[in-house]
Write a protein that holds these residues in place. Sequence first.
Motif, PDB file in Angstrom:
ATOM      1  N   GLN A   3      35.393  44.383  44.278  1.00 13.51           N
ATOM      2  CA  GLN A   3      35.550  42.989  43.896  1.00 13.51           C
ATOM      3  C   GLN A   3      37.022  42.693  43.646  1.00 13.51           C
ATOM      4  O   GLN A   3      37.749  43.529  43.111  1.00 13.51           O
ATOM      5  N   ILE A   4      37.434  41.492  44.039  1.00 12.63           N
ATOM      6  CA  ILE A   4      38.793  41.031  43.778  1.00 12.63           C
ATOM      7  C   ILE A   4      38.704  39.789  42.899  1.00 12.63           C
ATOM      8  O   ILE A   4      38.099  38.786  43.293  1.00 12.63           O
ATOM      9  N   PHE A   5      39.280  39.857  41.710  1.00 12.11           N
ATOM     10  CA  PHE A   5      39.360  38.704  40.825  1.00 12.11           C
ATOM     11  C   PHE A   5      40.650  37.966  41.167  1.00 12.11           C
ATOM     12  O   PHE A   5      41.731  38.570  41.148  1.00 12.11           O
ATOM     13  N   LEU A   6      40.520  36.707  41.510  1.00 12.10           N
ATOM     14  CA  LEU A   6      41.637  35.978  42.111  1.00 12.10           C
ATOM     15  C   LEU A   6      41.892  34.669  41.380  1.00 12.10           C
ATOM     16  O   LEU A   6      40.962  33.974  40.971  1.00 12.10           O
ATOM     17  N   ASP A   7      43.177  34.337  41.266  1.00  7.36           N
ATOM     18  CA  ASP A   7      43.551  33.040  40.708  1.00  7.36           C
ATOM     19  C   ASP A   7      44.823  32.563  41.406  1.00  7.36           C
ATOM     20  O   ASP A   7      45.612  33.375  41.915  1.00  7.36           O
ATOM     21  N   MET A  29      38.644  45.514  41.351  1.00  6.27           N
ATOM     22  CA  MET A  29      37.656  46.253  40.571  1.00  6.27           C
ATOM     23  C   MET A  29      36.744  47.008  41.543  1.00  6.27           C
ATOM     24  O   MET A  29      36.262  46.436  42.517  1.00  6.27           O
ATOM     25  N   LEU A  30      36.536  48.278  41.269  1.00  7.51           N
ATOM     26  CA  LEU A  30      35.659  49.115  42.080  1.00  7.51           C
ATOM     27  C   LEU A  30      34.491  49.581  41.225  1.00  7.51           C
ATOM     28  O   LEU A  30      34.699  50.225  40.193  1.00  7.51           O
ATOM     29  N   ASN A  31      33.277  49.240  41.646  1.00 10.83           N
ATOM     30  CA  ASN A  31      32.086  49.634  40.893  1.00 10.83           C
ATOM     31  C   ASN A  31      32.205  49.291  39.410  1.00 10.83           C
ATOM     32  O   ASN A  31      31.947  50.108  38.532  1.00 10.83           O
ATOM     33  N   ARG A  32      32.645  48.061  39.155  1.00 10.06           N
ATOM     34  CA  ARG A  32      32.740  47.505  37.799  1.00 10.06           C
ATOM     35  C   ARG A  32      33.776  48.211  36.921  1.00 10.06           C
ATOM     36  O   ARG A  32      33.709  48.159  35.696  1.00 10.06           O
ATOM     37  N   VAL A  74      51.377  36.619  53.965  1.00 16.29           N
ATOM     38  CA  VAL A  74      49.981  36.436  54.357  1.00 16.29           C
ATOM     39  C   VAL A  74      49.338  37.730  54.850  1.00 16.29           C
ATOM     40  O   VAL A  74      48.163  37.987  54.583  1.00 16.29           O
ATOM     41  N   ALA A  75      50.095  38.564  55.558  1.00 16.13           N
ATOM     42  CA  ALA A  75      49.527  39.817  56.083  1.00 16.13           C
ATOM     43  C   ALA A  75      49.092  40.728  54.944  1.00 16.13           C
ATOM     44  O   ALA A  75      47.999  41.318  54.981  1.00 16.13           O
ATOM     45  N   ASP A  76      49.933  40.859  53.919  1.00 15.10           N
ATOM     46  CA  ASP A  76      49.588  41.702  52.768  1.00 15.10           C
ATOM     47  C   ASP A  76      48.393  41.122  52.021  1.00 15.10           C
ATOM     48  O   ASP A  76      47.509  41.861  51.574  1.00 15.10           O
ATOM     49  N   PHE A  77      48.363  39.794  51.887  1.00 13.17           N
ATOM     50  CA  PHE A  77      47.266  39.141  51.176  1.00 13.17           C
ATOM     51  C   PHE A  77      45.943  39.350  51.912  1.00 13.17           C
ATOM     52  O   PHE A  77      44.932  39.737  51.303  1.00 13.17           O
ATOM     53  N   VAL A  78      45.947  39.128  53.214  1.00 15.38           N
ATOM     54  CA  VAL A  78      44.726  39.267  54.011  1.00 15.38           C
ATOM     55  C   VAL A  78      44.217  40.707  53.977  1.00 15.38           C
ATOM     56  O   VAL A  78      43.018  40.956  53.834  1.00 15.38           O
ATOM     57  N   GLU A  79      45.127  41.659  54.076  1.00 16.03           N
ATOM     58  CA  GLU A  79      44.725  43.070  54.041  1.00 16.03           C
ATOM     59  C   GLU A  79      44.093  43.431  52.700  1.00 16.03           C
ATOM     60  O   GLU A  79      43.125  44.187  52.643  1.00 16.03           O
ATOM     61  N   PHE A  80      44.625  42.866  51.616  1.00 15.90           N
ATOM     62  CA  PHE A  80      44.139  43.210  50.282  1.00 15.90           C
ATOM     63  C   PHE A  80      42.739  42.667  50.017  1.00 15.90           C
ATOM     64  O   PHE A  80      41.917  43.333  49.394  1.00 15.90           O
ATOM     65  N   ILE A  81      42.460  41.458  50.481  1.00 12.79           N
ATOM     66  CA  ILE A  81      41.166  40.838  50.142  1.00 12.79           C
ATOM     67  C   ILE A  81      40.090  41.071  51.192  1.00 12.79           C
ATOM     68  O   ILE A  81      38.912  40.829  50.923  1.00 12.79           O
ATOM     69  N   ARG A  82      40.461  41.528  52.377  1.00 10.89           N
ATOM     70  CA  ARG A  82      39.497  41.616  53.476  1.00 10.89           C
ATOM     71  C   ARG A  82      38.294  42.488  53.094  1.00 10.89           C
ATOM     72  O   ARG A  82      38.441  43.613  52.622  1.00 10.89           O
ATOM     73  N   GLY A  83      37.096  41.943  53.299  1.00 13.32           N
ATOM     74  CA  GLY A  83      35.863  42.687  53.065  1.00 13.32           C
ATOM     75  C   GLY A  83      35.416  42.746  51.622  1.00 13.32           C
ATOM     76  O   GLY A  83      34.332  43.250  51.332  1.00 13.32           O
ATOM     77  N   ALA A  84      36.232  42.244  50.705  1.00 17.44           N
ATOM     78  CA  ALA A  84      35.882  42.323  49.281  1.00 17.44           C
ATOM     79  C   ALA A  84      35.037  41.121  48.872  1.00 17.44           C
ATOM     80  O   ALA A  84      34.981  40.110  49.572  1.00 17.44           O
ATOM     81  N   GLU A  85      34.395  41.249  47.729  1.00 19.73           N
ATOM     82  CA  GLU A  85      33.706  40.129  47.094  1.00 19.73           C
ATOM     83  C   GLU A  85      34.716  39.472  46.161  1.00 19.73           C
ATOM     84  O   GLU A  85      35.274  40.125  45.279  1.00 19.73           O
ATOM     85  N   LEU A  86      34.983  38.180  46.373  1.00 17.41           N
ATOM     86  CA  LEU A  86      35.941  37.477  45.533  1.00 17.41           C
ATOM     87  C   LEU A  86      35.232  36.884  44.317  1.00 17.41           C
ATOM     88  O   LEU A  86      34.136  36.335  44.439  1.00 17.41           O
ATOM     89  N   VAL A  87      35.864  37.011  43.172  1.00 16.63           N
ATOM     90  CA  VAL A  87      35.357  36.403  41.931  1.00 16.63           C
ATOM     91  C   VAL A  87      36.433  35.448  41.433  1.00 16.63           C
ATOM     92  O   VAL A  87      37.555  35.870  41.137  1.00 16.63           O
ATOM     93  N   ILE A  88      36.090  34.156  41.373  1.00 16.12           N
ATOM     94  CA  ILE A  88      37.072  33.117  41.067  1.00 16.12           C
ATOM     95  C   ILE A  88      36.462  32.125  40.086  1.00 16.12           C
ATOM     96  O   ILE A  88      35.286  31.789  40.184  1.00 16.12           O
ATOM     97  N   HIS A  89      37.272  31.655  39.153  1.00 16.13           N
ATOM     98  CA  HIS A  89      36.808  30.623  38.219  1.00 16.13           C
ATOM     99  C   HIS A  89      37.135  29.256  38.810  1.00 16.13           C
ATOM    100  O   HIS A  89      38.300  28.943  39.061  1.00 16.13           O
TER     101      HIS A  89
END
Length: 237
Positions: A3-7, A29-32, A74-89
């Motif tokens: 999971q990626i917590f993003l703001d 976050m990996l496995n909570r 953008v390349a670094d950002f896309v690589e970091f979030i790709r395939g993850a579950e995003l958690v956003i407020h």
Amino acid sequence: MRQIFLDTETTGLNAESGDRIIEIGCVEMLNRRLSGRNLHFYLNPERSSHEDAVKVHGLTDEFLADKPKFAEIVADFVEFIRGAELVIHNAAFDVGFLNNELGLLQQESIDQLCGEVIDTLRMAREMRPGKKNNLNALCAEFGVDNSGRQVHGALLDAGLLAEVYIRMTRGQDSLVIDEVEASTAEVALESVDLSAFTLPVIAADAAEVQAHAALIAELDQASGGKTVWKAAEPAVA
């Protein structure tokens, strides 16, 4: 589970009218459990921030002038979030801005990059209807120390959100049995020869039988004679 917590922080409230992202904060976050891997950028939006927005995040045009543009990270950002579950407020806000930035560069959208987006604002409203559900209110509700939050900051807020989310969903993971664990347990049970065990059968004594009958009678009376076992007794006999 990754999971990626993003703001994000932005120049204003409306991406469609030209407002841009000026800060991105991501906490992994990996496995909570927090992995310690974060991603953080200040960005030059190539335009001025609204005065009210600066009051919220404190990021002036002068501070952002020498920061990289979104296209440079953008390349670094896309690589970091790709395939993850995003958690956003308030996910609709951040995802709208991110999709605008990605679209300007003809990049994949958030829903193409990530498996799912969880909106903690929606979760909080379901859990706490009629109450304030901004990040400060949730920190107070779930005992998360936000004393360092004098102004909004993307990385700081992403970290606070991760702590709030863990408390909001506490115990949830204990209700899930992993398929691999379940199949392993099944094999273990099949390999045990139960015929090797003699299980004692302890019969109830007269006092216990009488106490049980009294309890059943009370339940039957309380239900107005609608207890299920009454209908089943003839079949059992």
